[in-house]
Design a protein around this motif. Structure first.
Motif, mmCIF file in Angstrom:
data_model
loop_
_atom_site.group_PDB
_atom_site.id
_atom_site.type_symbol
_atom_site.label_atom_id
_atom_site.label_comp_id
_atom_site.label_asym_id
_atom_site.label_seq_id
_atom_site.Cartn_x
_atom_site.Cartn_y
_atom_site.Cartn_z
ATOM 1 N N GLN A 158 0.845 -1.178 0.000
ATOM 2 C CA GLN A 158 0.000 0.000 0.000
ATOM 3 C C GLN A 158 0.889 1.239 0.000
ATOM 4 O OE1 GLN A 158 -2.124 0.003 3.961
ATOM 5 N NE2 GLN A 158 -1.177 2.008 4.104
ATOM 6 N N ASP A 192 0.795 5.439 1.036
ATOM 7 C CA ASP A 192 0.023 6.488 1.714
ATOM 8 C C ASP A 192 0.965 7.401 2.469
ATOM 9 O OD1 ASP A 192 -2.362 7.847 2.679
ATOM 10 O OD2 ASP A 192 -3.363 5.907 2.425
ATOM 11 N N CYS A 227 -6.039 4.834 5.318
ATOM 12 C CA CYS A 227 -4.716 4.209 5.375
ATOM 13 C C CYS A 227 -4.694 3.113 6.439
ATOM 14 C CB CYS A 227 -3.665 5.276 5.669
ATOM 15 S SG CYS A 227 -2.045 4.650 6.174
ATOM 16 N N LYS A 256 -6.460 -0.062 5.360
ATOM 17 C CA LYS A 256 -5.671 -0.930 4.486
ATOM 18 C C LYS A 256 -4.613 -1.693 5.290
ATOM 19 C CE LYS A 256 -4.186 1.829 1.203
ATOM 20 N NZ LYS A 256 -4.615 3.155 1.695
ATOM 21 N N ARG A 315 4.002 -7.617 4.359
ATOM 22 C CA ARG A 315 3.196 -6.402 4.190
ATOM 23 C C ARG A 315 4.138 -5.216 4.070
ATOM 24 N NH1 ARG A 315 0.813 -6.356 9.661
ATOM 25 N NH2 ARG A 315 2.584 -7.708 10.103
ATOM 26 N N TRP A 356 4.364 -0.923 3.470
ATOM 27 C CA TRP A 356 3.755 0.407 3.384
ATOM 28 C C TRP A 356 4.796 1.342 2.793
ATOM 29 C CZ3 TRP A 356 2.332 3.649 8.367
ATOM 30 C CH2 TRP A 356 1.855 4.920 7.971
ATOM 31 N N HIS A 370 -5.688 1.741 -3.276
ATOM 32 C CA HIS A 370 -5.561 0.338 -3.655
ATOM 33 C C HIS A 370 -4.565 -0.425 -2.780
ATOM 34 C CE1 HIS A 370 -7.800 1.104 -7.354
ATOM 35 N NE2 HIS A 370 -7.024 2.160 -7.549
ATOM 36 N N ILE A 371 -4.732 -1.725 -2.768
ATOM 37 C CA ILE A 371 -3.693 -2.649 -2.305
ATOM 38 C C ILE A 371 -3.177 -3.366 -3.550
ATOM 39 C CG2 ILE A 371 -3.222 -4.773 -1.007
ATOM 40 C CD1 ILE A 371 -5.305 -3.845 1.043
ATOM 41 N N TYR A 372 -1.854 -3.485 -3.654
ATOM 42 C CA TYR A 372 -1.215 -4.112 -4.805
ATOM 43 C C TYR A 372 -0.514 -5.394 -4.356
ATOM 44 C CZ TYR A 372 -1.855 0.501 -6.972
ATOM 45 O OH TYR A 372 -2.387 1.672 -7.457
ATOM 46 N N ARG A 379 -3.693 -5.720 -8.871
ATOM 47 C CA ARG A 379 -4.220 -4.549 -8.143
ATOM 48 C C ARG A 379 -5.637 -4.854 -7.689
ATOM 49 N NH1 ARG A 379 -5.128 -0.204 -12.127
ATOM 50 N NH2 ARG A 379 -7.084 -1.329 -12.450
ATOM 51 N N LYS A 428 -10.609 -0.260 -5.091
ATOM 52 C CA LYS A 428 -10.858 0.616 -3.942
ATOM 53 C C LYS A 428 -11.942 -0.006 -3.068
ATOM 54 C CE LYS A 428 -12.241 5.353 -2.789
ATOM 55 N NZ LYS A 428 -12.617 6.688 -3.334
#
Length: 207
Positions: free
Chosen positions: A91, A93, A101, A104, A124, A126, A170-172, A183, A186
């Motif tokens: 993610q 942000d 944020c 996610k 994970r 960020w 989005h989360i990729y 992808r 939303k």
């Protein structure tokens, strides 16, 4: 006049064991490589119409991971290559991390946990798009998330978005070879994202 002794050549019988050994070696290599090749073909070459993905599959050739000028929180250089070999949920942000944020971050943590014994194959990440300090409570709550500060202009040119959205929506997903390959929409449905992740982990022999 001296006659030269002809150079002796291996007989067909002598060559047979040598080639037999080579073919056995090739066969072992082929068997070991087959799962990896099959995984690659399944997701990047063969795209059957019946496949029902929730997330949008991306062609990794269109989105090679660029130089993002990324650093760890202490300012030392750190790139996504440091986590190659794992599946990355990603993610992007700002450091203030508003509710969207944090949502996610929560989803990525829960999605990883829901993979059970396969969770260790997932990291994970960020990507922090500014120099704002991170909220202490957020860092504590989502300990284990990999934190990288990046240059937002470089990130924007890389991550594809849906119409009317930004990368922060989005989360990729990045595969273990470092390819951006999916992808999620939303406000994604976590149960459907979980299903996609489970399918990928089951089918893939890498990561």
């Amino acid at each position: 006049m001296d006659q030269k002794t002809p150079t002796s050549q291996p007989s067909p019988a002598e060559n047979k064991p040598r080639w037999g050994g080579r073919w056995k070696l090739f066969a072992v290599i082929a068997v070991c490589a087959a799962p990896m090749i099959a995984s690659y073909l399944t997701y990047y070459v063969i795209k059957p119409q019946s496949r029902n993905n929730y997330g949008e599959l991306l062609d990794p050739r269109d989105y090679p991971v660029p130089e993002l000028g990324s650093t760890a929180l202490d300012g030392k250089p750190l790139t996504l290559d440091a986590y190659q070999g794992k599946w990355l949920m990603l993610q992007a942000d700002g450091g203030a991390c508003p509710k969207t944020c944090q949502d996610k971050l929560f989803e990525m943590r829960q999605l990883r946990l829901m993979q059970g014994k396969e969770m260790e194959r997932i990291e994970r990440v960020w990507l922090i798009t500014d120099d704002q300090p991170l909220p202490t409570m957020v860092m504590r709550e989502y300990d284990g998330t990999r934190l990288l500060r990046v240059k937002p202009e470089l990130l924007k040119a890389w991550l594809p978005t849906e119409a009317g959205t930004s990368a922060a929506d989005h989360i990729y997903l990045i595969d273990p070879r470092g390819h951006l390959m999916m992808r999620f929409p939303k406000d994604a449905d976590p149960s459907k994202v979980k299903k996609d992740l489970s399918k990928l982990l089951r089918a893939s022999a890498i990561g």
